[in-house]
Design a protein around this motif. Structure first.
Motif, short mmCIF file in Angstrom:
data_model
loop_
_atom_site.label_atom_id
_atom_site.label_comp_id
_atom_site.label_asym_id
_atom_site.label_seq_id
_atom_site.Cartn_x
_atom_site.Cartn_y
_atom_site.Cartn_z
N PRO A 122 0.90 -1.14 0.10
CA PRO A 122 0.13 -0.06 -0.06
C PRO A 122 0.92 1.34 -0.08
O PRO A 122 1.74 1.45 0.79
N VAL A 123 0.57 2.27 -1.07
CA VAL A 123 1.42 3.44 -1.03
C VAL A 123 0.50 4.54 -1.14
O VAL A 123 -0.58 4.33 -1.56
N LYS A 124 1.13 5.51 -0.55
CA LYS A 124 0.26 6.71 -0.43
C LYS A 124 0.86 7.93 -1.28
O LYS A 124 2.09 8.01 -1.41
N ASN A 161 7.45 4.73 1.49
CA ASN A 161 7.02 3.55 0.79
C ASN A 161 8.21 3.05 -0.12
O ASN A 161 8.01 1.73 -0.39
N LEU A 219 -3.20 1.71 -4.08
CA LEU A 219 -3.22 3.02 -3.66
C LEU A 219 -4.67 3.49 -3.21
O LEU A 219 -5.53 3.36 -4.19
N VAL A 220 -5.12 4.14 -2.26
CA VAL A 220 -6.26 4.76 -1.83
C VAL A 220 -6.10 6.16 -2.23
O VAL A 220 -5.56 6.86 -1.37
N THR A 257 -9.41 5.40 6.30
CA THR A 257 -8.37 4.89 5.24
C THR A 257 -8.13 3.42 5.42
O THR A 257 -8.18 2.68 4.57
N ILE A 316 -8.39 0.36 2.94
CA ILE A 316 -7.42 -0.68 2.59
C ILE A 316 -7.80 -1.99 3.05
O ILE A 316 -7.40 -3.05 2.33
N PHE A 321 3.68 -2.20 4.51
CA PHE A 321 3.34 -0.69 4.60
C PHE A 321 4.73 -0.04 4.78
O PHE A 321 5.84 -0.61 5.36
N GLN A 367 5.12 4.98 8.49
CA GLN A 367 4.37 6.21 8.42
C GLN A 367 4.37 6.81 7.07
O GLN A 367 5.13 6.61 6.38
N SER A 368 3.27 7.75 6.89
CA SER A 368 3.57 8.72 5.91
C SER A 368 4.16 10.11 6.27
O SER A 368 3.82 10.38 7.26
N ALA A 410 0.90 12.85 7.12
CA ALA A 410 0.01 12.51 8.28
C ALA A 410 0.94 12.02 9.34
O ALA A 410 0.49 12.45 10.46
N THR A 421 0.73 9.54 11.08
CA THR A 421 -0.05 9.01 12.31
C THR A 421 0.61 7.60 12.78
O THR A 421 0.27 7.22 13.83
N PRO A 454 -1.25 0.87 9.48
CA PRO A 454 -1.02 -0.68 9.42
C PRO A 454 -1.35 -1.36 10.30
O PRO A 454 -2.02 -2.50 10.03
N1 LIG Z 1 -4.31 6.41 0.96
C1 LIG Z 1 -3.50 5.30 1.17
N2 LIG Z 1 -3.25 4.38 0.18
C2 LIG Z 1 -2.55 3.44 0.50
N3 LIG Z 1 -1.68 3.33 1.57
C3 LIG Z 1 -1.66 4.04 2.44
C4 LIG Z 1 -2.76 5.25 2.38
N4 LIG Z 1 -2.44 5.99 3.67
C5 LIG Z 1 -1.54 5.39 4.23
N5 LIG Z 1 -1.18 4.32 3.68
C6 LIG Z 1 -0.12 3.32 4.14
O1 LIG Z 1 0.07 3.25 5.53
C7 LIG Z 1 1.28 3.77 5.96
C8 LIG Z 1 1.34 4.59 7.07
O2 LIG Z 1 0.75 5.77 7.13
P1 LIG Z 1 -0.01 6.64 8.26
O3 LIG Z 1 -0.63 5.76 9.02
O4 LIG Z 1 -0.80 7.74 7.64
O5 LIG Z 1 1.26 7.18 8.74
C9 LIG Z 1 1.92 4.46 4.67
O6 LIG Z 1 3.38 4.22 4.47
C10 LIG Z 1 1.40 3.63 3.54
O7 LIG Z 1 1.87 2.35 3.32
#
Ligand SMILES: Nc1ncnc2c1ncn2[C@@H]1O[C@H](COP(=O)(O)O)[C@@H](O)[C@H]1O
Ligand SMILES: Cc1cc2nc3c(=O)[nH]c(=O)nc-3n(C[C@H](O)[C@H](O)[C@H](O)COP(=O)(O)OP(=O)(O)OC[C@H]3O[C@@H](n4cnc5c(N)ncnc54)[C@H](O)[C@@H]3O)c2cc1C
Lengths: 261, 328
Positions: A6-8, A39, A61-62, A98, A102, A116, A119-120, A123, A125, A129
């Protein structure tokens, strides 16, 4: 073995970011968007699984239709297929929303491993995952600085503040990686050309059987409702060191005055 | 009157500083809302820490004394915390916004249909029993307020050093043993071994009051010995820029920045670090920033409270001497 990554799409950190006052989301038009750099480490790990275990890798990808170049970019590293979930109803989802999308998308696929980023970069957060793992009732081996797959078993070195835990589970499993895990290669010219013709499926919420009430801004469990620029910082004291040691003495005085010694 | 749960992060039998910061913050909030504060301790050692937790605001201590808490990945903690929610009827959880704990919060939030806000630097009471959380986004460039939707449990991940530790003078809390029966899935991924690499005498950069950081300007791995020397004079933790961790001079877990740790110490001292935006994203909320760099144009000087333009190999050894002299 089948792997999903999953990529953002995120705004480029080096660019100036704005929040759109209308819907309080990142104003995508104002900055250049990139594949989330974290990613790239998951992608590199997937490429290694292809090399070592003949893994078949799909990127997921979402995000809106305009994010499609990011899927192609991910494919250019040599991955096999793309899957994009696009639906107006997804806009304004929080991290858990989100994660719901996913998880539904993953449920419709066959996989042994999901890779995964931890983190992105926008965001940050780190919630997605583990939330996806919970929704799918799977182990969450997150913050991997090392990953090994042996038959049906996955071993991960889970980084923490004091070192790492060596953890193990059977497949299928959810993994998130930290950047210490590898050194990503650049896409080759051949990879970039091939990415253009790799299969790329696009699905809507209805295709996944997700009810619009469960995602999007209306369903967000956590919402941001006010934002402001950080107040500018006052200029500090800058001194030049002339080799005599007075600058260090001045700094030591300053630290003592502020009770740091 | 309800209970606010505070998940206690502990190491070697002692609560971490963030745990006491969260309890102190919870105590203030609970006083305003007419609630009480209950600490949740997963794993052994709770009774020894009870007095400390009480002195910082906990009137109850939910305890799951089981080795399973650390023997398997995440899920035993999720299920024990879930048991604490059921026992207390709580609506609010404060948890340390650190990596592994965010996983616990994320998984439990799915189970309880809660909302999660990570990295809170401020919490205030809002309307209808909702908390209003302040958090910084885009590496501290923007400050936002968020809240959890009505009717959903509120999980607030608290940033390190966002709240002061206050001794409330409270007595020992009532200890309640949690009744936890783990699901089959909870023991599906096991912890085979734990590799502790960190120096026991140096604080973790996430909770240290002072952090000394080194970058590419150190020129070589041995430059970190100088950083450690400086750190040890003032009891600081040692961090690094990505250029330094990428070069293999210092482990990745000490990397400060967008893809490393976010720190908020009272004092950050950076040497040989240019202050790229990705680095600033992890440290610009530090209360005071000191920069030592030979390039007067380095962007780090724009956010420095005190900067020295000079060669760090000239400045830092003298700084160590000067600080030692002031310590007497
Ligand atoms: N919209 C999205 N589509 C696909 N993967 C996502 C998306 N948002 C977050 N991820 C995946 O979740 C991971 C952690 O993101 P986050 O929880 O936002 O810090 C990212 O590195 C991505 O692998
Ligand atoms: C996706 C992504 C994520 C990133 N994440 C992070 C992150 O989490 N953390 C991070 O730090 N970076 C991160 N970076 C990298 C970041 O962009 C910078 O490259 C990095 O921070 C530079 O490290 P540095 O300041 O040590 O090195 P440089 O930028 O090379 O700066 C070295 C400085 O040392 C000074 N210097 C040299 N010799 C001396 C001397 N003898 N005395 C005094 N000063 C001297 C120089 O003047 C210079 O300013 C990321 C980059 C990307 C693309």
């Amino acid at each position: 073995m089948k792997v999903l990554v999953p990529v953002k799409r995120v705004p480029d950190t080096a660019g100036e970011k704005k929040i759109d006052p209308n819907d309080r989301t990142v104003d995508r038009e104002s900055v250049e968007s990139v594949l989330c750099p974290v990613n790239e480490f998951a992608i590199e790990e997937a490429v290694r699984l292809k090399e070592q275990h003949g893994a078949e890798v799909t990127v997921l990808l979402v995000g809106p239709e305009s994010a499609q170049p990011i899927v192609r970019k991910a494919l250019s590293y040599g991955l096999d297929a793309g899957l994009q979930v696009t639906d107006d109803g997804i806009a304004g989802s929080d991290a858990l929303g989100t994660a719901r999308v996913i998880a539904k998308a993953l449920e419709a696929e066959e996989f042994d491993l999901v890779l995964f980023g931890n983190q992105s970069t926008d965001a940050r957060t780190c919630l997605v995952p583990a939330a996806v793992a919970e929704l799918l009732d799977l182990p969450s081996l997150t913050y991997a600085r090392h990953l090994e797959v042996d038959g049906d078993t996955v071993t991960v070195h889970r980084e923490h503040e004091e070192g790492w835990d060596v953890v193990q589970s059977s497949l299928p499993a959810i993994v998130s990686v930290v950047e210490a895990i590898n050194e990503p290669r650049y896409p080759s010219f051949k990879g970039i050309m091939a990415a253009k013709s790799k299969p790329l499926a696009v699905k809507s919420l209805a295709d996944l059987g997700v009810s619009p009430e469960d995602v999007g801004s209306g369903a967000a469990a956590a919402t941001m409702y006010e934002f402001a620029d950080r107040p500018p910082k006052e200029a500090g004291t800058i001194v030049e060191d002339d080799g005599s040691g007075t600058a260090a003495a001045q700094l030591a005085d300053w630290m003592a005055e502020k009770k740091f010694v | 009157m309800a209970e606010m749960l505070v998940l206690i992060d502990h190491t070697e039998g002692a609560p971490r500083k963030i745990a006491l910061q969260m309890l102190s913050a919870a105590k203030t909030l609970a006083e305003g809302s007419g609630d009480t504060v209950a600490a949740v301790w997963l794993g052994g050692g709770a009774s020894d820490a009870a007095a400390t937790l009480g002195a910082h605001g906990a009137t109850k201590l939910y305890h799951w004394d089981s080795e399973d808490a650390a023997a398997y990945v995440t899920l035993p903690q999720v299920e024990a915390l879930q048991a604490a929610f059921e026992a207390s009827g709580a609506d609010t959880l404060l948890f340390p916004s650190s990596n592994h704990t965010k996983d616990v919060a994320a998984r439990l939030a799915i189970r309880l249909d809660a909302g999660v806000i990570t990295d809170c630097t401020g919490i205030e009471a809002g309307e209808g029993g909702r908390w209003i959380a302040t958090k910084e986004v885009f590496g501290g460039d923007m400050i936002t307020t968020s809240k959890v939707a009505d009717g959903k449990p509120q999980f607030l991940g608290v940033a390190a050093n966002a709240f002061p530790v206050e001794d409330t003078g409270g007595g020992a809390p009532e200890i309640v043993a949690l009744d936890v029966s783990l699901s089959e899935g909870a023991t599906a991924s096991k912890v085979v071994s734990v590799e502790k690499q960190a120096s026991a005498d140096r604080p973790d950069i996430g909770e240290a009051a002072i952090v000394v950081a080194g970058g590419r300007g150190l020129g070589e791995e041995s430059g970190f010995q100088l950083m450690e020397q400086l750190a040890d004079v003032v009891g600081a933790g040692v961090g690094a820029s990505r250029a330094a961790t990428d070069a293999g001079w210092y482990p990745h877990r000490y990397q400060i920045g967008q893809t490393g740790r976010t720190i908020s110490p009272t004092l950050y001292v950076g040497s040989g670090i240019s202050g790229a935006i990705q680095h600033r994203a992890g440290m610009q909320t530090s209360q005071q920033i000191v920069a030592i760099n030979k390039d007067p144009e380095a962007p780090i000087f724009q956010i420095a409270d005190f900067g020295i333009v000079g060669d760090l190999y000239q400045v830092v050894p003298k700084l160590v001497e000067e600080l030692e002299a002031r310590k007497g």
